[in-house]
Design a protein around this motif. Sequence first.
Motif, PDB file in Angstrom:
ATOM      1  N   PRO A  67       2.131   7.499  -4.392  1.00  0.00           N
ATOM      2  CA  PRO A  67       2.263   6.390  -5.356  1.00  0.00           C
ATOM      3  C   PRO A  67       2.959   6.837  -6.639  1.00  0.00           C
ATOM      4  O   PRO A  67       2.770   7.957  -7.093  1.00  0.00           O
ATOM      5  N   LYS A  68       3.761   5.942  -7.188  1.00  0.00           N
ATOM      6  CA  LYS A  68       4.396   6.221  -8.478  1.00  0.00           C
ATOM      7  C   LYS A  68       3.333   6.105  -9.574  1.00  0.00           C
ATOM      8  O   LYS A  68       2.480   5.221  -9.544  1.00  0.00           O
ATOM      9  N   LYS A 103      -6.957   9.748  -6.827  1.00  0.00           N
ATOM     10  CA  LYS A 103      -6.287   9.404  -8.094  1.00  0.00           C
ATOM     11  C   LYS A 103      -6.299  10.576  -9.065  1.00  0.00           C
ATOM     12  O   LYS A 103      -5.315  10.814  -9.766  1.00  0.00           O
ATOM     13  N   ILE A 140      -1.024   3.357 -11.809  1.00  0.00           N
ATOM     14  CA  ILE A 140      -0.933   4.017 -10.505  1.00  0.00           C
ATOM     15  C   ILE A 140      -0.704   2.962  -9.437  1.00  0.00           C
ATOM     16  O   ILE A 140      -1.463   1.993  -9.330  1.00  0.00           O
ATOM     17  N   GLU A 141       0.382   3.132  -8.675  1.00  0.00           N
ATOM     18  CA  GLU A 141       0.627   2.219  -7.565  1.00  0.00           C
ATOM     19  C   GLU A 141      -0.527   2.290  -6.570  1.00  0.00           C
ATOM     20  O   GLU A 141      -1.311   3.247  -6.556  1.00  0.00           O
ATOM     21  N   GLU A 142      -0.623   1.285  -5.699  1.00  0.00           N
ATOM     22  CA  GLU A 142      -1.702   1.260  -4.707  1.00  0.00           C
ATOM     23  C   GLU A 142      -1.648   2.516  -3.840  1.00  0.00           C
ATOM     24  O   GLU A 142      -0.586   2.926  -3.376  1.00  0.00           O
ATOM     25  N   VAL A 143      -2.817   3.126  -3.663  1.00  0.00           N
ATOM     26  CA  VAL A 143      -2.903   4.391  -2.921  1.00  0.00           C
ATOM     27  C   VAL A 143      -2.891   4.119  -1.418  1.00  0.00           C
ATOM     28  O   VAL A 143      -3.661   3.279  -0.939  1.00  0.00           O
ATOM     29  N   LYS A 195       0.807  -1.218   0.000  1.00  0.00           N
ATOM     30  CA  LYS A 195       0.000   0.000   0.000  1.00  0.00           C
ATOM     31  C   LYS A 195       0.844   1.273   0.000  1.00  0.00           C
ATOM     32  O   LYS A 195       0.581   2.217   0.734  1.00  0.00           O
ATOM     33  N   SER A 196       1.901   1.281  -0.830  1.00  0.00           N
ATOM     34  CA  SER A 196       2.753   2.473  -0.995  1.00  0.00           C
ATOM     35  C   SER A 196       3.255   3.006   0.346  1.00  0.00           C
ATOM     36  O   SER A 196       3.150   4.198   0.643  1.00  0.00           O
TER      37      SER A 196
END
Length: 428
Positions: free
Chosen positions: A114-115, A356, A299-302, A10-11
């Motif tokens: 997130p990346k 997002k 999008i990585e996990e927020v 989760k980032s």
Amino acid sequence: MKHELKTLEKSQAELTITVEPADYKKEMESAALRISERAAIKGFRPGKASYEMVKQQVGEIKIIEEAMQSIVEKNFFDATKKEKLDTVGMPQITIIKVAPGNDLVFKAVVALLPKIKIGDLATVKVKYQAKEIGDKEVDDVLNDLKKMQTKEILKSGTSTKEDKLIVNLEMFFDKVPVDGGQAANHQVYLNEPHYIPGLAEQLIGAKKDDVKEFTLKFPKDHYQKHLAGKDVDFKVKVNDVFELQHPPIDEAFAKSLGQDSVEKLKTVLKENLVADAKHKDDQKIEIEILDKVIESSEIEEVPDVLINAEKNKIFHELKNSLSNQGIEMEQYLKDLKKSEEDIYKDFSEQALRRVKAALVSRQVALENKIEAEKKDVDEEVKMIKAAYPDNKNVEENLKNPSVLETLALTIQNRKVLAFLKEKIMGTK
């Protein structure tokens, strides 16, 4: 200072940081000085005792406790800077080892931005779909304007579909009064759909002092879930019946609205409707563009900290909206038969989408060097002041750095949307 970095789900990231005594000596000295200013150190004026005297009288463990926050903040910041971590929110700190004259070890778990890899904008397709404005739409507005100039004449006979009633309304479910289902002097326009379908039709033909009893089915999407789709009993007493006399749509009517003729009035109304339709379409397009760019991006996990912060914003927006309508949050929750915790859960999907959207907008701005310049912020401040002249609170708020930072972010987001519209639709 030494540190180890561990990537979590989760980032999130976990930093284990070790600080040697020599590296936190300055913080210890500053802490001892603060203690000497607060505590009575025998033989010394406040703030004049040496480190050794403070250590002798209060103990070195008290000094390190006083210095702990400064040590943790400085070394956490240094570690995140070395690792080039984009952190968000406050870290969760756990002290692993602390003893005077020894290494200080602590762990920090922190959320990361997130990346994001923005998708190919060339693949995003959106088109204008503004509503067509014709004679019907103009006539609808004319009728609404006509109703605003309607005269209400008290009548003694039975009501027709064109009349208005003033009633006392009572609702019952399973012979028990519905909570909030009683209304004195409730207005019912018999030619308009009521929020409870069928109510107006039941009252056509009624006259003053009549009492009507009947059963209606509540809408399936009614906000009181325990009543949605259910049969509810009604008892309605008619207090008064009013005949509604509408003015004719003629030259006098047009002039009362500032126009020379009915045709000129219709032209102005159509122009306004077209502009309003375009504005609404622009809003829909902006939402669709962001949704499709989010969908096409990686999008990585927020992290939860971002979602929870957005949930808080949505909750306060709802609370303010209800307050503006004269509705207390407690009553709203009671009607929904939900708790604040339930409401927060309901916001999860909306909050994730908004986070997002913000992350994508930020990434587009970074990659394309889009930012709010000082002149942009100054112009926005000028416009706000003009909208609220002589309002000292607004003027003071506009001096607050956090308010100016929010304005700058708002301007940047607008520029990002303009950039995306131009790239995707070829329009500015």
